[in-house]
Design a protein around this motif. Structure first.
Motif, PDB file in Angstrom:
ATOM      1  N   GLN A 143       0.983  -1.084  -0.031  1.00  0.00           N
ATOM      2  CA  GLN A 143       0.097  -0.019   0.166  1.00  0.00           C
ATOM      3  C   GLN A 143       0.911   1.225  -0.028  1.00  0.00           C
ATOM      4  O   GLN A 143       1.711   1.299   0.812  1.00  0.00           O
ATOM      5  CB  GLN A 143      -1.145  -0.018   1.079  1.00  0.00           C
ATOM      6  N   ILE A 144       0.677   2.024  -0.814  1.00  0.00           N
ATOM      7  CA  ILE A 144       1.616   3.275  -0.906  1.00  0.00           C
ATOM      8  C   ILE A 144       0.619   4.522  -1.372  1.00  0.00           C
ATOM      9  O   ILE A 144      -0.271   4.401  -2.443  1.00  0.00           O
ATOM     10  CB  ILE A 144       2.397   3.147  -2.257  1.00  0.00           C
ATOM     11  N   ASP A 145       0.142   5.227  -0.332  1.00  0.00           N
ATOM     12  CA  ASP A 145      -0.882   6.336  -0.538  1.00  0.00           C
ATOM     13  C   ASP A 145      -1.883   5.946  -0.868  1.00  0.00           C
ATOM     14  O   ASP A 145      -2.543   4.834   0.189  1.00  0.00           O
ATOM     15  CB  ASP A 145      -0.387   7.416  -1.512  1.00  0.00           C
ATOM     16  N   ASN A 146      -2.669   5.950  -1.967  1.00  0.00           N
ATOM     17  CA  ASN A 146      -4.008   5.839  -2.292  1.00  0.00           C
ATOM     18  C   ASN A 146      -3.762   4.434  -3.297  1.00  0.00           C
ATOM     19  O   ASN A 146      -4.804   4.508  -3.837  1.00  0.00           O
ATOM     20  CB  ASN A 146      -4.929   6.689  -2.600  1.00  0.00           C
ATOM     21  N   ILE A 147      -2.604   3.907  -3.474  1.00  0.00           N
ATOM     22  CA  ILE A 147      -2.435   3.092  -4.356  1.00  0.00           C
ATOM     23  C   ILE A 147      -2.074   1.735  -3.819  1.00  0.00           C
ATOM     24  O   ILE A 147      -1.274   1.564  -2.847  1.00  0.00           O
ATOM     25  CB  ILE A 147      -1.329   3.466  -5.523  1.00  0.00           C
ATOM     26  N   THR A 148      -2.689   0.437  -4.598  1.00  0.00           N
ATOM     27  CA  THR A 148      -2.386  -0.958  -3.968  1.00  0.00           C
ATOM     28  C   THR A 148      -1.462  -1.442  -5.076  1.00  0.00           C
ATOM     29  O   THR A 148      -2.221  -1.596  -6.240  1.00  0.00           O
ATOM     30  CB  THR A 148      -3.682  -1.659  -3.636  1.00  0.00           C
ATOM     31  N   ILE A 149      -0.363  -1.963  -4.872  1.00  0.00           N
ATOM     32  CA  ILE A 149       0.369  -2.695  -5.961  1.00  0.00           C
ATOM     33  C   ILE A 149       0.228  -4.368  -5.273  1.00  0.00           C
ATOM     34  O   ILE A 149       0.720  -4.651  -4.241  1.00  0.00           O
ATOM     35  CB  ILE A 149       1.930  -2.326  -5.827  1.00  0.00           C
ATOM     36  N   SER A 150      -0.007  -5.148  -6.176  1.00  0.00           N
ATOM     37  CA  SER A 150      -0.148  -6.634  -5.667  1.00  0.00           C
ATOM     38  C   SER A 150       0.237  -7.331  -6.802  1.00  0.00           C
ATOM     39  O   SER A 150       0.286  -7.314  -7.968  1.00  0.00           O
ATOM     40  CB  SER A 150      -1.336  -6.969  -5.119  1.00  0.00           C
TER      41      SER A 150
ATOM     42  N   LYS B 112       1.210 -12.017 -11.884  1.00  0.00           N
ATOM     43  CA  LYS B 112       0.982 -10.574 -12.715  1.00  0.00           C
ATOM     44  C   LYS B 112       0.809  -9.643 -11.694  1.00  0.00           C
ATOM     45  O   LYS B 112      -0.022  -9.781 -10.655  1.00  0.00           O
ATOM     46  CB  LYS B 112      -0.400 -10.794 -13.403  1.00  0.00           C
ATOM     47  N   VAL B 113       1.332  -8.456 -11.800  1.00  0.00           N
ATOM     48  CA  VAL B 113       1.501  -7.384 -10.945  1.00  0.00           C
ATOM     49  C   VAL B 113       0.246  -6.457 -11.187  1.00  0.00           C
ATOM     50  O   VAL B 113       0.197  -5.979 -12.551  1.00  0.00           O
ATOM     51  CB  VAL B 113       2.783  -6.657 -10.939  1.00  0.00           C
ATOM     52  N   SER B 114      -0.600  -6.133 -10.287  1.00  0.00           N
ATOM     53  CA  SER B 114      -1.668  -4.989 -10.647  1.00  0.00           C
ATOM     54  C   SER B 114      -1.271  -3.813  -9.838  1.00  0.00           C
ATOM     55  O   SER B 114      -0.834  -3.672  -8.774  1.00  0.00           O
ATOM     56  CB  SER B 114      -2.912  -5.669 -10.191  1.00  0.00           C
ATOM     57  N   TYR B 115      -1.760  -2.844 -10.484  1.00  0.00           N
ATOM     58  CA  TYR B 115      -1.613  -1.407 -10.000  1.00  0.00           C
ATOM     59  C   TYR B 115      -2.935  -0.719  -9.922  1.00  0.00           C
ATOM     60  O   TYR B 115      -3.355  -0.254 -10.791  1.00  0.00           O
ATOM     61  CB  TYR B 115      -0.578  -0.487 -10.822  1.00  0.00           C
ATOM     62  N   ARG B 116      -3.484  -0.736  -8.509  1.00  0.00           N
ATOM     63  CA  ARG B 116      -4.854  -0.305  -8.575  1.00  0.00           C
ATOM     64  C   ARG B 116      -5.049   0.808  -7.361  1.00  0.00           C
ATOM     65  O   ARG B 116      -4.419   0.975  -6.646  1.00  0.00           O
ATOM     66  CB  ARG B 116      -5.745  -1.299  -8.216  1.00  0.00           C
ATOM     67  N   GLN B 117      -6.016   1.840  -7.716  1.00  0.00           N
ATOM     68  CA  GLN B 117      -6.395   2.831  -6.811  1.00  0.00           C
ATOM     69  C   GLN B 117      -7.202   2.244  -5.621  1.00  0.00           C
ATOM     70  O   GLN B 117      -8.143   1.521  -5.846  1.00  0.00           O
ATOM     71  CB  GLN B 117      -7.228   3.843  -7.686  1.00  0.00           C
ATOM     72  N   SER B 118      -7.054   2.770  -4.364  1.00  0.00           N
ATOM     73  CA  SER B 118      -7.524   2.107  -3.219  1.00  0.00           C
ATOM     74  C   SER B 118      -8.785   3.058  -3.049  1.00  0.00           C
ATOM     75  O   SER B 118      -9.081   3.947  -3.722  1.00  0.00           O
ATOM     76  CB  SER B 118      -6.461   2.547  -2.061  1.00  0.00           C
ATOM     77  N   ASP B 119      -9.532   2.581  -1.955  1.00  0.00           N
ATOM     78  CA  ASP B 119     -10.821   3.341  -1.692  1.00  0.00           C
ATOM     79  C   ASP B 119     -10.534   4.328  -0.644  1.00  0.00           C
ATOM     80  O   ASP B 119     -10.985   4.319   0.378  1.00  0.00           O
ATOM     81  CB  ASP B 119     -11.783   2.248  -1.321  1.00  0.00           C
ATOM     82  N   SER B 120      -9.816   5.480  -1.454  1.00  0.00           N
ATOM     83  CA  SER B 120      -9.503   6.545  -0.598  1.00  0.00           C
ATOM     84  C   SER B 120     -10.107   7.844  -1.059  1.00  0.00           C
ATOM     85  O   SER B 120     -10.379   7.941  -2.379  1.00  0.00           O
ATOM     86  CB  SER B 120      -7.911   6.780  -0.687  1.00  0.00           C
ATOM     87  N   LYS B 121     -10.422   8.502  -0.179  1.00  0.00           N
ATOM     88  CA  LYS B 121     -11.475   9.849  -0.534  1.00  0.00           C
ATOM     89  C   LYS B 121     -10.668  10.604  -1.139  1.00  0.00           C
ATOM     90  O   LYS B 121     -11.244  11.394  -2.090  1.00  0.00           O
ATOM     91  CB  LYS B 121     -12.183  10.097   0.461  1.00  0.00           C
ATOM     92  N   LYS B 122      -9.438  10.774  -0.681  1.00  0.00           N
ATOM     93  CA  LYS B 122      -8.589  11.816  -1.090  1.00  0.00           C
ATOM     94  C   LYS B 122      -7.469  11.453  -2.035  1.00  0.00           C
ATOM     95  O   LYS B 122      -7.030  10.390  -1.928  1.00  0.00           O
ATOM     96  CB  LYS B 122      -7.759  12.387   0.202  1.00  0.00           C
TER      97      LYS B 122
ATOM     98  N   ILE C 255      -4.652  11.721  -4.811  1.00  0.00           N
ATOM     99  CA  ILE C 255      -3.200  12.223  -5.065  1.00  0.00           C
ATOM    100  C   ILE C 255      -2.777  11.508  -6.305  1.00  0.00           C
ATOM    101  O   ILE C 255      -2.229  10.579  -6.248  1.00  0.00           O
ATOM    102  CB  ILE C 255      -2.424  12.309  -3.859  1.00  0.00           C
ATOM    103  N   ILE C 256      -2.856  12.095  -7.407  1.00  0.00           N
ATOM    104  CA  ILE C 256      -2.331  11.683  -8.689  1.00  0.00           C
ATOM    105  C   ILE C 256      -0.857  12.048  -8.868  1.00  0.00           C
ATOM    106  O   ILE C 256      -0.456  13.301  -8.723  1.00  0.00           O
ATOM    107  CB  ILE C 256      -3.133  12.079  -9.953  1.00  0.00           C
ATOM    108  N   GLN C 257       0.028  10.888  -8.926  1.00  0.00           N
ATOM    109  CA  GLN C 257       1.508  11.168  -9.239  1.00  0.00           C
ATOM    110  C   GLN C 257       1.902  10.539 -10.349  1.00  0.00           C
ATOM    111  O   GLN C 257       1.291   9.678 -10.789  1.00  0.00           O
ATOM    112  CB  GLN C 257       2.068  10.680  -7.834  1.00  0.00           C
ATOM    113  N   LEU C 258       3.077  10.898 -10.767  1.00  0.00           N
ATOM    114  CA  LEU C 258       3.717  10.303 -12.058  1.00  0.00           C
ATOM    115  C   LEU C 258       4.836   9.512 -11.693  1.00  0.00           C
ATOM    116  O   LEU C 258       5.577   9.733 -10.927  1.00  0.00           O
ATOM    117  CB  LEU C 258       4.088  11.433 -13.044  1.00  0.00           C
TER     118      LEU C 258
END
Length: 384
Positions: free
Chosen positions: A140-147, A153-163, A165-168
């Motif tokens: 878990q990194i900020d609002n992103i989940t890497i699993s 297979k690696v997935s890069y998903r957005q977590s259920d966070s209300k806030k 923060i989009i990063q490059l």
């Protein structure tokens, strides 16, 4: 065998016309043994000059002695001087060639094909080595989940966070590596060795844009609101809704190529002001520096064969495939002796072989190669 110091003495005597007949024969015998090889090593003009000088040598051996002892005229003196320089260069090359260390069979066998390995660099500079993620492990990194799932297979998903923060972020796949990643919109990207993808940690409501350096195969998922998926390189911009395509855009190569497997894409040439072009399945768009974009129909398997574990030779792309081999095994290449106008192999060779087995297959296919070690102990393949 004539020694180097003896050869220099004999040539010096010849230039001064002080050699005897047996010494002349030694020089000519040496020249007969090596003249063909010399012509390949020296410049074309020097080779022609040596051939002419050889003819003069042969004629002189049967000439009357009164003619031999004559002083050389200016033209012959210049020619003889260049011959001596050429022979000295050959001796220097020979002494250096003797120092070339060939790679052993064990050293070649130790070089394995590319492995699944990649590094994600977050916008804050933090690095994550994805190949060290365990099966079913989640980070878990900020609002992103890497699993990583049970298939690796690696997935890069957005977590259920209300806030949000989009990063490059940057996905880097080093040489001798390959990696597949699922982005937050469900798009799957497979990166070839020596490639890099810059992408946002999540996509908003507008266009989904990423930047590619190297080679990547994209399986784009349509979004709910049909937003465009855009891949930018230094020379092209590819716009799609949902499709499968390959882009090859290595910075060290002059060409950028986009090849369509399924669907439809629009391609813009960023180097010129020409109108965007539509690409259909089995077509390939090529940018070469600042020239207009060209489109041709090709065998799609040759373009995406790397995603299926194959090196694909189409009968005219030998050096291009060897660049793939260099990145795949992280070795150096030498094309100095390669004759590009010769008949080239057409077929497929597996990519999952150790380097020694690959070289055996290449040589069996009459793609002649040999392997040596550089000064820093890197393996260099020479294509002959």
């Amino acid at each position: 065998m004539i020694q180097k110091y003896q050869l220099i003495q004999l040539i010096t005597k010849f230039l001064n016309t002080k050699e005897n007949s047996s010494q002349k024969e030694e020089v000519i015998n040496w020249y007969n043994q090596h003249s063909t090889y010399d012509q390949k090593l020296l410049e074309e003009k020097a080779a022609v000059l040596q051939k002419n000088t050889k003819t003069r040598l042969v004629k002189s051996i049967n000439s009357p002695k009164t003619k031999i002892v004559k002083f050389l005229n200016i033209r012959n003196a210049v020619a003889a001087s260049i011959l001596l320089i050429g022979i000295s260069s050959w001796i220097f090359f020979l002494s250096n060639t003797a120092k070339v260390k060939l790679a052993t069979a064990n050293q070649l066998a130790s070089v394995q094909p590319a492995q699944e390995r990649a590094i994600i660099t977050l916008e804050n500079g933090k690095k994550i080595e994805l190949d060290k993620l365990k099966i079913n492990e989640t980070i878990q990194i900020d609002n992103i989940t890497i699993s990583k799932d049970e298939h690796g297979k690696v997935s890069y998903r957005q977590s259920d966070s209300k806030k949000e923060i989009i990063q490059l972020n940057t996905l880097s796949v080093p040489k001798a590596s390959i990696y597949s990643l699922m982005l937050t919109d469900g798009t799957i990207v497979t990166l070839n060795a020596g490639s890099k993808l810059i992408y946002p940690s999540s996509f908003g409501d507008g266009d989904r844009s990423v930047f590619l350096e190297g080679e990547g195969y994209f399986e784009v998922t349509k979004s709910k609101n049909n937003t465009r998926f855009i891949v930018k390189t230094s020379k092209q911009q590819v716009t799609v809704l949902g499709t499968k395509f390959n882009i090859k855009a290595y910075p060290e190569e002059t060409k950028t190529q986009t090849t369509l497997a399924e669907g439809k894409v629009s391609i813009s040439n960023l180097a010129t002001a020409e109108t965007a072009k539509i690409l259909m399945p089995n077509q390939q768009a090529t940018n070469n520096n600042f020239s207009p974009m060209s489109i041709e129909t090709i065998d799609i398997e040759n373009a995406i064969g790397w995603t299926k574990g194959q090196f694909c030779f189409d009968g005219k792309n030998t050096t291009a495939v060897f660049e793939e081999i260099a990145r795949w095994y992280d070795v150096d290449m030498d094309y100095s002796n390669y004759q590009r106008n010769t008949t080239q192999y057409k077929g497929k060779i597996p990519r999952n072989l150790s380097l020694d087995k690959l070289m055996k297959l290449l040589n069996f296919a009459e793609i002649h190669t040999k392997a040596s070690l550089t000064n820093n102990q890197r393996i260099k393949l020479q294509l002959n």
